[in-house]
Design a protein around this motif. Structure first.
Motif, PDB file in Angstrom:
ATOM      1  N   GLY A  17       0.856  -1.116   0.072  1.00  0.00           N
ATOM      2  CA  GLY A  17       0.136   0.292  -0.186  1.00  0.00           C
ATOM      3  C   GLY A  17       0.725   1.164  -0.094  1.00  0.00           C
ATOM      4  O   GLY A  17       0.232   2.417   0.045  1.00  0.00           O
ATOM      5  N   GLU A  18       2.314   1.146   0.173  1.00  0.00           N
ATOM      6  CA  GLU A  18       3.101   2.369   0.026  1.00  0.00           C
ATOM      7  C   GLU A  18       3.489   2.606  -1.495  1.00  0.00           C
ATOM      8  O   GLU A  18       3.430   1.779  -2.397  1.00  0.00           O
ATOM      9  CB  GLU A  18       4.383   1.729   0.894  1.00  0.00           C
ATOM     10  CG  GLU A  18       4.062   1.505   2.298  1.00  0.00           C
ATOM     11  CD  GLU A  18       3.450   2.528   2.919  1.00  0.00           C
ATOM     12  OE1 GLU A  18       3.926   3.852   2.538  1.00  0.00           O
ATOM     13  OE2 GLU A  18       2.881   2.363   3.904  1.00  0.00           O
ATOM     14  N   LEU A  19       3.843   3.975  -1.565  1.00  0.00           N
ATOM     15  CA  LEU A  19       4.412   4.309  -2.873  1.00  0.00           C
ATOM     16  C   LEU A  19       5.786   3.589  -3.258  1.00  0.00           C
ATOM     17  O   LEU A  19       6.401   3.407  -2.396  1.00  0.00           O
ATOM     18  CB  LEU A  19       4.537   5.882  -3.140  1.00  0.00           C
ATOM     19  CG  LEU A  19       3.408   6.729  -3.230  1.00  0.00           C
ATOM     20  CD1 LEU A  19       3.544   8.247  -2.829  1.00  0.00           C
ATOM     21  CD2 LEU A  19       2.715   6.522  -4.347  1.00  0.00           C
ATOM     22  N   ALA A  20       5.999   3.308  -4.590  1.00  0.00           N
ATOM     23  CA  ALA A  20       6.907   2.788  -4.970  1.00  0.00           C
ATOM     24  C   ALA A  20       7.363   3.150  -6.502  1.00  0.00           C
ATOM     25  O   ALA A  20       6.369   3.966  -6.930  1.00  0.00           O
ATOM     26  CB  ALA A  20       6.685   1.057  -4.926  1.00  0.00           C
ATOM     27  N   GLY A  21       8.694   2.875  -6.844  1.00  0.00           N
ATOM     28  CA  GLY A  21       8.755   3.094  -8.337  1.00  0.00           C
ATOM     29  C   GLY A  21      10.245   4.075  -8.183  1.00  0.00           C
ATOM     30  O   GLY A  21      10.985   4.378  -7.302  1.00  0.00           O
ATOM     31  N   TYR A  22      10.641   4.378  -9.370  1.00  0.00           N
ATOM     32  CA  TYR A  22      11.797   4.998  -9.546  1.00  0.00           C
ATOM     33  C   TYR A  22      11.973   6.195  -9.019  1.00  0.00           C
ATOM     34  O   TYR A  22      12.806   6.659  -8.382  1.00  0.00           O
ATOM     35  CB  TYR A  22      12.141   5.232 -11.110  1.00  0.00           C
ATOM     36  CG  TYR A  22      13.342   5.756 -11.684  1.00  0.00           C
ATOM     37  CD1 TYR A  22      14.455   5.181 -11.691  1.00  0.00           C
ATOM     38  CD2 TYR A  22      13.351   7.382 -11.983  1.00  0.00           C
ATOM     39  CE1 TYR A  22      15.851   6.027 -12.126  1.00  0.00           C
ATOM     40  CE2 TYR A  22      14.425   7.863 -12.508  1.00  0.00           C
ATOM     41  CZ  TYR A  22      15.564   7.257 -12.335  1.00  0.00           C
ATOM     42  OH  TYR A  22      16.676   8.021 -12.774  1.00  0.00           O
ATOM     43  N   ASP A  23      10.606   7.309  -9.434  1.00  0.00           N
ATOM     44  CA  ASP A  23      10.874   8.432  -8.761  1.00  0.00           C
ATOM     45  C   ASP A  23      10.658   8.453  -7.142  1.00  0.00           C
ATOM     46  O   ASP A  23      11.429   9.105  -6.510  1.00  0.00           O
ATOM     47  CB  ASP A  23       9.296   9.121  -9.416  1.00  0.00           C
ATOM     48  CG  ASP A  23       9.322   9.583 -10.916  1.00  0.00           C
ATOM     49  OD1 ASP A  23      10.529   9.731 -11.307  1.00  0.00           O
ATOM     50  OD2 ASP A  23       8.522   9.572 -11.428  1.00  0.00           O
ATOM     51  N   VAL A  24      10.127   7.402  -6.642  1.00  0.00           N
ATOM     52  CA  VAL A  24      10.081   7.420  -5.125  1.00  0.00           C
ATOM     53  C   VAL A  24      11.404   7.146  -4.711  1.00  0.00           C
ATOM     54  O   VAL A  24      11.869   7.851  -3.765  1.00  0.00           O
ATOM     55  CB  VAL A  24       8.914   6.235  -4.892  1.00  0.00           C
ATOM     56  CG1 VAL A  24       9.076   6.150  -3.247  1.00  0.00           C
ATOM     57  CG2 VAL A  24       7.726   6.481  -5.295  1.00  0.00           C
ATOM     58  N   ASP A  25      11.915   6.215  -5.303  1.00  0.00           N
ATOM     59  CA  ASP A  25      13.487   5.963  -4.927  1.00  0.00           C
ATOM     60  C   ASP A  25      14.455   7.213  -5.027  1.00  0.00           C
ATOM     61  O   ASP A  25      15.328   7.543  -4.091  1.00  0.00           O
ATOM     62  CB  ASP A  25      14.189   4.698  -5.509  1.00  0.00           C
ATOM     63  CG  ASP A  25      13.341   3.525  -5.123  1.00  0.00           C
ATOM     64  OD1 ASP A  25      12.686   3.190  -4.318  1.00  0.00           O
ATOM     65  OD2 ASP A  25      13.675   2.371  -5.781  1.00  0.00           O
ATOM     66  N   VAL A  26      14.379   7.697  -5.967  1.00  0.00           N
ATOM     67  CA  VAL A  26      15.145   9.118  -6.392  1.00  0.00           C
ATOM     68  C   VAL A  26      14.963  10.210  -5.392  1.00  0.00           C
ATOM     69  O   VAL A  26      15.613  10.774  -4.636  1.00  0.00           O
ATOM     70  CB  VAL A  26      14.884   9.575  -7.812  1.00  0.00           C
ATOM     71  CG1 VAL A  26      15.481  11.001  -7.786  1.00  0.00           C
ATOM     72  CG2 VAL A  26      15.439   8.682  -8.886  1.00  0.00           C
ATOM     73  N   ALA A  27      13.528  10.276  -5.094  1.00  0.00           N
ATOM     74  CA  ALA A  27      12.891  11.118  -3.791  1.00  0.00           C
ATOM     75  C   ALA A  27      13.947  10.825  -2.604  1.00  0.00           C
ATOM     76  O   ALA A  27      14.152  11.772  -2.062  1.00  0.00           O
ATOM     77  CB  ALA A  27      11.561  11.215  -3.779  1.00  0.00           C
TER      78      ALA A  27
END
Length: 267
Positions: free
Chosen positions: A61-71
């Motif tokens: 249920g948490e945000l994931a993805g390339y942009d999330v990791d970069v942030a």
């Protein structure tokens, strides 16, 4: 970003007009860097429905993805906690103009019109239009013009649909979902598919279909992190943080994790 202009052409014009008018208002005396340091958090907006860039993981249920990791990498370098704010793509730029968050990390393309309204970081990811073909394809499609008389799959309402339809003689087939396009390509109902090179890399990484990357057939697009104008100290700190995660290899590692290639460098 240019590639994310899919169905929002009209709405975007109105939003950018609003952004330009708001950007003309007097800037706050405090640089954004001082503001976020005092607060201890960086408010990051993203769409949250655009895998593999930013989306909600169905298991956690948490945000994931390339942009999330970069942030999160940038937050760590800046010494700040990251507070994610979800926003519909159609209103995300207007929300930045209204100071609902500090930055957007959600595949926002850098272009002259947007640069009138906002400042941008240096690019943190690059892409370009790319063909996808079957693994056993013998023909060498090096440009869209080579597909005249052929069936080409594109995303419905995407800029790639517009680009393909601008070339006479291509039998353009529009699809609502990329997996359906790839399935028809693998089964022979299409001769090729056209998508963003980043999405193509992701689809090829997760797919078990007999498909492969084809030629890149357009200009390079640069994605950056927009924020309010008049914050030179924040801009310098943000760009330094991006340079640091590039130099230490962590940005490349995130690229490999999500795409199998390094998308943080210009092709």
């Amino acid at each position: 970003m240019q590639k994310r202009d899919f169905t929002f052409k009209l709405a975007q014009g109105a939003l950018l007009t609003l952004a330009l008018s708001l950007a003309a208002l007097p800037a706050s005396a405090a640089d954004l860097l001082a503001t976020v340091k005092a607060r201890g958090t960086l408010k990051v907006a993203m769409e949250g429905t655009y895998p593999p860039f930013n989306y909600k993981d169905q298991k956690t249920g948490e945000l994931a993805g390339y942009d999330v990791d970069v942030a999160r990498l940038l937050g760590a370098k800046l010494g700040l906690k990251v507070e994610f704010v979800s926003s519909e793509w159609a209103s995300i730029l207007a929300g930045l103009s209204a100071n609902k968050y500090d930055v957007i990390i959600s595949q926002v393309g850098i272009n002259p019109k947007r640069e009138q309204a906002f400042d941008f970081s240096v690019p943190y990811i690059y892409s370009m239009p790319q063909l996808i073909v079957r693994k056993d394809e013998k023909a060498a499609y090096k440009a869209l013009a080579d597909l005249k008389g052929k069936k080409l799959g594109v995303g419905q309402g995407s800029v790639y649909e517009q680009q393909a339809k601008a070339v006479p003689g291509i039998d353009v087939r529009s699809y609502a979902a990329a997996p359906d396009t790839m399935s028809d390509l693998a089964s022979g109902r299409l001769d090729a598919a056209l998508n963003d090179s980043l999405m193509s890399a992701y689809l090829l990484k997760i797919s078990r279909l007999p498909i492969k990357a084809g030629a890149q057939v357009g200009a390079v697009e640069r994605m950056g992190i927009p924020f309010q104008k008049g914050n030179p100290q924040f801009k310098e700190a943000l760009n330094k943080a991006l340079a640091d995660i590039s130099a230490d290899g962590s940005l490349k590692a995130v690229s490999l994790k999500w795409f199998g290639i390094d998308v943080s460098k210009a092709p």
